[in-house]
Design a protein around this motif. Structure first.
Motif, PDB file in Angstrom:
ATOM      1  N   GLN A   1       0.822  -1.205   0.000  1.00 18.67           N
ATOM      2  CA  GLN A   1       0.000   0.000   0.000  1.00 18.67           C
ATOM      3  C   GLN A   1       0.862   1.264   0.000  1.00 18.67           C
ATOM      4  O   GLN A   1       0.504   2.268  -0.604  1.00 18.67           O
ATOM      5  N   GLU A   2       2.004   1.194   0.706  1.00 16.01           N
ATOM      6  CA  GLU A   2       2.883   2.360   0.771  1.00 16.01           C
ATOM      7  C   GLU A   2       3.409   2.727  -0.617  1.00 16.01           C
ATOM      8  O   GLU A   2       3.384   3.892  -1.013  1.00 16.01           O
ATOM      9  N   LEU A   3       3.860   1.704  -1.357  1.00 17.73           N
ATOM     10  CA  LEU A   3       4.412   1.986  -2.676  1.00 17.73           C
ATOM     11  C   LEU A   3       3.312   2.347  -3.671  1.00 17.73           C
ATOM     12  O   LEU A   3       3.512   3.188  -4.554  1.00 17.73           O
ATOM     13  N   LYS A   4       2.154   1.721  -3.532  1.00 14.63           N
ATOM     14  CA  LYS A   4       1.038   2.039  -4.426  1.00 14.63           C
ATOM     15  C   LYS A   4       0.602   3.494  -4.302  1.00 14.63           C
ATOM     16  O   LYS A   4       0.078   4.083  -5.250  1.00 14.63           O
ATOM     17  N   SER A   5       0.822   4.071  -3.132  1.00 10.36           N
ATOM     18  CA  SER A   5       0.404   5.456  -2.913  1.00 10.36           C
ATOM     19  C   SER A   5       1.360   6.462  -3.548  1.00 10.36           C
ATOM     20  O   SER A   5       1.082   7.664  -3.569  1.00 10.36           O
ATOM     21  N   CYS A   6       2.486   5.975  -4.065  1.00 10.44           N
ATOM     22  CA  CYS A   6       3.493   6.858  -4.662  1.00 10.44           C
ATOM     23  C   CYS A   6       3.324   6.942  -6.176  1.00 10.44           C
ATOM     24  O   CYS A   6       2.880   5.979  -6.812  1.00 10.44           O
ATOM     25  N   ASP A   7       3.714   8.074  -6.738  1.00 11.93           N
ATOM     26  CA  ASP A   7       3.713   8.169  -8.196  1.00 11.93           C
ATOM     27  C   ASP A   7       5.019   7.569  -8.725  1.00 11.93           C
ATOM     28  O   ASP A   7       5.885   7.145  -7.956  1.00 11.93           O
TER      29      ASP A   7
ATOM     30  N   SER B   1       7.723   8.768 -10.187  1.00 13.77           N
ATOM     31  CA  SER B   1       9.005   9.400  -9.856  1.00 13.77           C
ATOM     32  C   SER B   1       9.410   9.079  -8.422  1.00 13.77           C
ATOM     33  O   SER B   1      10.599   8.859  -8.137  1.00 13.77           O
ATOM     34  N   THR B   2       8.426   9.025  -7.513  1.00 14.34           N
ATOM     35  CA  THR B   2       8.729   8.705  -6.121  1.00 14.34           C
ATOM     36  C   THR B   2       9.171   7.248  -5.995  1.00 14.34           C
ATOM     37  O   THR B   2      10.113   6.935  -5.257  1.00 14.34           O
ATOM     38  N   LYS B   3       8.503   6.371  -6.730  1.00 14.30           N
ATOM     39  CA  LYS B   3       8.899   4.948  -6.731  1.00 14.30           C
ATOM     40  C   LYS B   3      10.324   4.795  -7.257  1.00 14.30           C
ATOM     41  O   LYS B   3      11.114   4.005  -6.722  1.00 14.30           O
ATOM     42  N   TRP B   4      10.656   5.550  -8.288  1.00 16.85           N
ATOM     43  CA  TRP B   4      11.987   5.452  -8.872  1.00 16.85           C
ATOM     44  C   TRP B   4      13.058   5.874  -7.870  1.00 16.85           C
ATOM     45  O   TRP B   4      14.100   5.227  -7.749  1.00 16.85           O
ATOM     46  N   VAL B   5      12.802   6.931  -7.138  1.00 15.45           N
ATOM     47  CA  VAL B   5      13.742   7.398  -6.116  1.00 15.45           C
ATOM     48  C   VAL B   5      13.925   6.316  -5.052  1.00 15.45           C
ATOM     49  O   VAL B   5      15.047   6.072  -4.577  1.00 15.45           O
ATOM     50  N   TYR B   6      12.840   5.653  -4.680  1.00 13.42           N
ATOM     51  CA  TYR B   6      12.908   4.569  -3.685  1.00 13.42           C
ATOM     52  C   TYR B   6      13.772   3.421  -4.189  1.00 13.42           C
ATOM     53  O   TYR B   6      14.667   2.937  -3.474  1.00 13.42           O
ATOM     54  N   PHE B   7      13.552   2.998  -5.419  1.00 11.75           N
ATOM     55  CA  PHE B   7      14.315   1.873  -5.952  1.00 11.75           C
ATOM     56  C   PHE B   7      15.773   2.244  -6.194  1.00 11.75           C
ATOM     57  O   PHE B   7      16.653   1.376  -6.099  1.00 11.75           O
ATOM     58  N   CYS B   8      16.041   3.494  -6.471  1.00  9.76           N
ATOM     59  CA  CYS B   8      17.442   3.926  -6.586  1.00  9.76           C
ATOM     60  C   CYS B   8      18.168   3.701  -5.263  1.00  9.76           C
ATOM     61  O   CYS B   8      19.327   3.264  -5.241  1.00  9.76           O
ATOM     62  N   ALA B   9      17.499   4.013  -4.162  1.00 13.28           N
ATOM     63  CA  ALA B   9      18.101   3.794  -2.846  1.00 13.28           C
ATOM     64  C   ALA B   9      18.247   2.311  -2.554  1.00 13.28           C
ATOM     65  O   ALA B   9      19.290   1.847  -2.075  1.00 13.28           O
TER      66      ALA B   9
ATOM     67  N   ILE C   1      12.066  12.565  -1.380  1.00 15.26           N
ATOM     68  CA  ILE C   1      12.456  11.960  -0.108  1.00 15.26           C
ATOM     69  C   ILE C   1      11.396  12.245   0.951  1.00 15.26           C
ATOM     70  O   ILE C   1      11.010  11.355   1.726  1.00 15.26           O
ATOM     71  N   SER C   2      10.900  13.470   0.989  1.00 20.38           N
ATOM     72  CA  SER C   2       9.861  13.834   1.956  1.00 20.38           C
ATOM     73  C   SER C   2       8.603  12.995   1.740  1.00 20.38           C
ATOM     74  O   SER C   2       7.954  12.569   2.713  1.00 20.38           O
ATOM     75  N   ARG C   3       8.259  12.738   0.493  1.00 19.64           N
ATOM     76  CA  ARG C   3       7.083  11.904   0.202  1.00 19.64           C
ATOM     77  C   ARG C   3       7.302  10.469   0.687  1.00 19.64           C
ATOM     78  O   ARG C   3       6.404   9.845   1.251  1.00 19.64           O
ATOM     79  N   LEU C   4       8.500   9.944   0.456  1.00 18.26           N
ATOM     80  CA  LEU C   4       8.809   8.582   0.898  1.00 18.26           C
ATOM     81  C   LEU C   4       8.795   8.476   2.423  1.00 18.26           C
ATOM     82  O   LEU C   4       8.388   7.455   2.976  1.00 18.26           O
ATOM     83  N   GLU C   5       9.239   9.535   3.090  1.00 18.70           N
ATOM     84  CA  GLU C   5       9.207   9.550   4.551  1.00 18.70           C
ATOM     85  C   GLU C   5       7.767   9.573   5.055  1.00 18.70           C
ATOM     86  O   GLU C   5       7.427   8.880   6.021  1.00 18.70           O
ATOM     87  N   ARG C   6       6.917  10.343   4.398  1.00 21.70           N
ATOM     88  CA  ARG C   6       5.528  10.467   4.844  1.00 21.70           C
ATOM     89  C   ARG C   6       4.774   9.142   4.746  1.00 21.70           C
ATOM     90  O   ARG C   6       3.926   8.845   5.598  1.00 21.70           O
ATOM     91  N   VAL C   7       5.065   8.351   3.724  1.00 16.39           N
ATOM     92  CA  VAL C   7       4.354   7.069   3.578  1.00 16.39           C
ATOM     93  C   VAL C   7       5.035   5.947   4.352  1.00 16.39           C
ATOM     94  O   VAL C   7       4.542   4.818   4.379  1.00 16.39           O
ATOM     95  N   GLY C   8       6.176   6.237   4.978  1.00 23.77           N
ATOM     96  CA  GLY C   8       6.827   5.249   5.836  1.00 23.77           C
ATOM     97  C   GLY C   8       7.701   4.236   5.124  1.00 23.77           C
ATOM     98  O   GLY C   8       7.887   3.124   5.622  1.00 23.77           O
ATOM     99  N   LEU C   9       8.283   4.622   3.985  1.00 23.93           N
ATOM    100  CA  LEU C   9       9.164   3.704   3.260  1.00 23.93           C
ATOM    101  C   LEU C   9      10.643   3.910   3.586  1.00 23.93           C
ATOM    102  O   LEU C   9      11.441   2.978   3.459  1.00 23.93           O
ATOM    103  N   ILE C  10      11.002   5.121   3.995  1.00 21.71           N
ATOM    104  CA  ILE C  10      12.400   5.389   4.338  1.00 21.71           C
ATOM    105  C   ILE C  10      12.472   6.378   5.500  1.00 21.71           C
ATOM    106  O   ILE C  10      11.485   7.034   5.846  1.00 21.71           O
ATOM    107  N   GLN C  11      13.678   6.466   6.070  1.00 20.27           N
ATOM    108  CA  GLN C  11      14.081   7.578   6.921  1.00 20.27           C
ATOM    109  C   GLN C  11      15.317   8.177   6.271  1.00 20.27           C
ATOM    110  O   GLN C  11      16.133   7.447   5.703  1.00 20.27           O
TER     111      GLN C  11
END
Length: 216
Positions: free
Chosen positions: A17-23, A25-33, A67-77
């Motif tokens: 659900q966390e990743l589904k809530s991202c667009d 570009s946000t998903k791409w930033v997550y997978f880059c990390a 990064i702020s979006r990923l933090e808000r949905v609880g995928l990263i710190q």
């Protein structure tokens, strides 16, 4: 511990659900990390913003927004001062499978946490997740396996050192992980992790007033 050539990730992540809530570009930033060569198998590593932005193909400002979006949905710190990123759920989703691997990671955590002058708070969260994931995984081992004793011999002093270094925020993080754990894991930790105290665990809704300190 940079320089990875591969990373492990559950295929089910695309359905979270966390990743589904991202667009996209946000998903791409997550997978880059997640897939960064700078990463490690602790799930926490130094990822300078300028390098992350380069990998993601965007400006520093655009990256910080993602990064702020990923933090808000609880995928990263992300610690903006120290430029460390933590992949939340890294150990929960892909726990170490055997005592040898767990012990190796304990020693890696020790080098990182106890070897630096200033330790970003996210390390306590990562270690709490790691500890609970290890105890969860070891429930699958044979009861008479020597691996239980091998792991406990490394885990107990490691937990105590972490508590002494990071204090109550570490206990709070550990408690958060235990609230989502199976009861058998909580029961195991009552005997193998004596650093836990009743007031901390009682927050999960159970009565653990009979817990006493068990010496190392």
């Amino acid at each position: 511990m940079g320089g990875r050539v591969f990373a492990q990730i559950n295929c089910s992540i695309v359905g979270s659900q966390e990743l589904k809530s991202c667009d996209y570009s946000t998903k791409w930033v997550y997978f880059c990390a997640y897939l960064s060569e700078l990463g490690n198998f602790m799930g926490v590593f130094k990822y300078p913003c300028v390098m992350w932005a380069h990998d993601a193909g965007m400006s520093d400002d655009e990256l910080l927004d993602e990064i702020s979006r990923l933090e808000r949905v609880g995928l990263i710190q992300y610690d903006r001062d120290e430029e460390f990123v933590r992949i939340i759920g890294f150990h929960r989703e892909r726990p170490a499978e055997n005592a040898k691997h767990m012990i190796s990671l304990i020693r890696d955590f020790k080098k990182e946490v106890f070897g630096r002058r200033k330790c970003p708070p996210m390390w306590g969260n990562a270690i709490a997740e790691f500890v609970v994931a290890c105890v969860q995984r070891k429930q699958l081992w044979k009861p008479d396996s020597k691996s239980h004793d091998e792991l406990d011999a490394e885990m107990k002093p490691f937990i105590r050192m972490t508590w002494e270094e990071l204090g109550d925020p570490f206990l709070a993080a550990l408690n958060d992980e235990l609230c989502d754990a199976r009861s058998v894991v909580v029961e195991d930790l009552k005997t193998t992790l004596p650093v836990l105290h009743a007031p901390i665990m009682r927050d999960c809704g159970g009565d653990y007033s009979d817990i006493s300190d068990i010496p190392f």
